[in-house]
Design a protein around this motif. Structure first.
Motif, mmCIF file in Angstrom:
data_model
loop_
_atom_site.group_PDB
_atom_site.id
_atom_site.type_symbol
_atom_site.label_atom_id
_atom_site.label_comp_id
_atom_site.label_asym_id
_atom_site.label_seq_id
_atom_site.Cartn_x
_atom_site.Cartn_y
_atom_site.Cartn_z
ATOM 1 N N LYS A 1 0.648 -13.738 -6.437
ATOM 2 C CA LYS A 1 0.814 -13.266 -5.203
ATOM 3 C C LYS A 1 2.143 -13.018 -4.723
ATOM 4 O O LYS A 1 3.276 -13.977 -4.998
ATOM 5 N N VAL A 2 2.641 -11.941 -4.180
ATOM 6 C CA VAL A 2 3.958 -11.539 -3.856
ATOM 7 C C VAL A 2 4.195 -11.164 -2.396
ATOM 8 O O VAL A 2 3.170 -10.100 -2.040
ATOM 9 N N SER A 3 4.880 -11.653 -1.870
ATOM 10 C CA SER A 3 4.855 -11.097 -0.420
ATOM 11 C C SER A 3 6.224 -10.155 -0.114
ATOM 12 O O SER A 3 7.145 -10.357 -0.624
ATOM 13 N N LEU A 4 5.747 -9.271 0.367
ATOM 14 C CA LEU A 4 6.592 -8.019 0.546
ATOM 15 C C LEU A 4 6.746 -7.473 1.847
ATOM 16 O O LEU A 4 5.744 -7.857 2.706
ATOM 17 N N PRO A 5 7.880 -6.851 2.499
ATOM 18 C CA PRO A 5 7.949 -6.366 3.606
ATOM 19 C C PRO A 5 6.875 -5.130 3.887
ATOM 20 O O PRO A 5 6.552 -4.638 2.718
ATOM 21 N N LYS A 6 6.613 -4.977 5.000
ATOM 22 C CA LYS A 6 5.245 -4.095 5.267
ATOM 23 C C LYS A 6 5.808 -2.654 4.676
ATOM 24 O O LYS A 6 5.144 -2.026 3.959
ATOM 25 N N SER A 7 7.152 -2.156 4.809
ATOM 26 C CA SER A 7 7.401 -1.158 4.556
ATOM 27 C C SER A 7 7.553 -0.638 3.082
ATOM 28 O O SER A 7 7.321 0.236 2.661
ATOM 29 N N VAL A 8 7.823 -1.779 2.117
ATOM 30 C CA VAL A 8 7.821 -1.855 0.578
ATOM 31 C C VAL A 8 6.434 -1.611 0.330
ATOM 32 O O VAL A 8 6.060 -0.836 -0.633
ATOM 33 N N GLU A 9 5.510 -2.456 0.881
ATOM 34 C CA GLU A 9 3.874 -2.286 0.506
ATOM 35 C C GLU A 9 3.492 -0.705 0.826
ATOM 36 O O GLU A 9 2.775 -0.176 -0.010
ATOM 37 N N VAL A 10 4.088 -0.328 2.152
ATOM 38 C CA VAL A 10 3.399 1.124 2.307
ATOM 39 C C VAL A 10 3.966 2.168 1.024
ATOM 40 O O VAL A 10 3.267 3.108 0.764
ATOM 41 N N LYS A 11 5.328 1.853 0.879
ATOM 42 C CA LYS A 11 5.805 2.822 -0.298
ATOM 43 C C LYS A 11 5.109 2.578 -1.687
ATOM 44 O O LYS A 11 4.896 3.576 -2.118
ATOM 45 N N ILE A 12 4.930 1.326 -1.958
ATOM 46 C CA ILE A 12 3.899 1.073 -3.025
ATOM 47 C C ILE A 12 2.617 1.711 -3.176
ATOM 48 O O ILE A 12 2.242 2.355 -4.057
ATOM 49 N N LYS A 13 2.089 1.674 -2.103
ATOM 50 C CA LYS A 13 0.593 2.327 -1.904
ATOM 51 C C LYS A 13 0.871 3.579 -1.822
ATOM 52 O O LYS A 13 -0.229 4.551 -2.419
ATOM 53 N N GLY A 14 1.853 4.424 -1.435
ATOM 54 C CA GLY A 14 1.966 5.848 -1.595
ATOM 55 C C GLY A 14 1.934 6.268 -2.793
ATOM 56 O O GLY A 14 1.638 7.441 -3.321
ATOM 57 N N ILE A 15 2.893 5.459 -3.695
ATOM 58 C CA ILE A 15 2.999 5.787 -5.216
ATOM 59 C C ILE A 15 1.722 5.631 -5.906
ATOM 60 O O ILE A 15 1.440 6.446 -6.754
ATOM 61 N N LEU A 16 0.894 4.723 -5.567
ATOM 62 C CA LEU A 16 -0.402 4.439 -6.357
ATOM 63 C C LEU A 16 -1.234 5.653 -5.792
ATOM 64 O O LEU A 16 -1.861 6.084 -6.760
ATOM 65 N N TYR A 17 -1.318 6.179 -4.704
ATOM 66 C CA TYR A 17 -2.223 7.029 -4.347
ATOM 67 C C TYR A 17 -1.817 8.306 -4.999
ATOM 68 O O TYR A 17 -2.680 9.223 -5.401
ATOM 69 N N LYS A 18 -0.577 8.684 -5.000
ATOM 70 C CA LYS A 18 -0.042 10.099 -5.365
ATOM 71 C C LYS A 18 0.083 9.896 -7.259
ATOM 72 O O LYS A 18 -0.316 11.117 -7.304
ATOM 73 N N LYS A 19 0.284 8.828 -7.723
ATOM 74 C CA LYS A 19 0.154 9.043 -9.221
ATOM 75 C C LYS A 19 -0.508 8.363 -9.942
ATOM 76 O O LYS A 19 -0.469 8.609 -11.358
ATOM 77 N N TYR A 20 -1.454 7.680 -9.503
ATOM 78 C CA TYR A 20 -2.432 6.605 -10.365
ATOM 79 C C TYR A 20 -3.578 6.795 -10.088
ATOM 80 O O TYR A 20 -4.265 7.044 -8.990
ATOM 81 N N ARG A 21 -4.499 6.636 -11.186
ATOM 82 C CA ARG A 21 -6.107 6.659 -10.726
ATOM 83 C C ARG A 21 -6.654 5.332 -10.247
ATOM 84 O O ARG A 21 -5.851 4.276 -10.421
ATOM 85 N N ARG A 22 -7.375 5.485 -9.340
ATOM 86 C CA ARG A 22 -7.941 4.521 -8.445
ATOM 87 C C ARG A 22 -8.329 3.241 -9.422
ATOM 88 O O ARG A 22 -8.150 2.287 -9.136
#
Length: 104
Positions: A52-73
Motif C-alpha cells: 500500500k503506497v499513498s500518492l498525491p492524487k495528481s500522481v495517481e491520475v498520471k499513473i492511471k493515464g499511463i496504464l490505460y494508454k500503454k498496458y493491457r487491462r
C-alpha cells in the motif's frame, strides 16, 4: 524496443536500457522491474504483492493515464503496484524483503 526496462521471471533477470541511465531514471526503472521480479516469485506468475503506497492524487491520475494508454487491462494491477512503488521511500528495502521471502 521502446522499453526502459524488462523482467524475465523465468531466467530471473532484470534488464535496464542504457537510456534510462542517461535520462536519470535508472533508479525508478530498477525499482519498477524489481517489483515485477518479486511479483513473479516463486512460480513465474505475476501477481500483486499487496503493498500500500499513498500518492498525491495528481500522481495517481498520471499513473492511471499511463496504464490505460500503454498496458493491457489484465496487467493493470501488477503494473500499478510497480509504478506506485517507484515513489515509496523504502522501496528497495521492501523489495529486498519480498525477494528474500518469496524467491527462496
Amino acid at each position: 524496443a521502446g522499453a526502459y526496462g524488462a523482467t524475465d521471471a523465468r531466467k530471473k533477470r532484470i534488464w535496464l536500457a542504457p537510456i534510462s541511465v542517461d535520462m536519470g531514471i535508472a533508479r525508478q526503472v530498477l525499482i519498477h522491474e524489481a517489483v515485477h521480479a518479486a511479483q513473479a516469485c516463486p512460480d513465474g506468475t505475476y501477481k500483486p504483492i499487496g503493498w500500500k503506497v499513498s500518492l498525491p492524487k495528481s500522481v495517481e491520475v498520471k499513473i492511471k493515464g499511463i496504464l490505460y494508454k500503454k498496458y493491457r487491462r489484465k496487467n493493470f494491477d501488477v503494473e500499478k503496484e510497480a509504478f506506485y512503488m517507484q515513489s515509496h521511500p523504502q522501496a528497495l528495502m521492501e523489495i529486498r524483503n519480498a525477494l528474500r521471502q518469496r524467491c527462496q
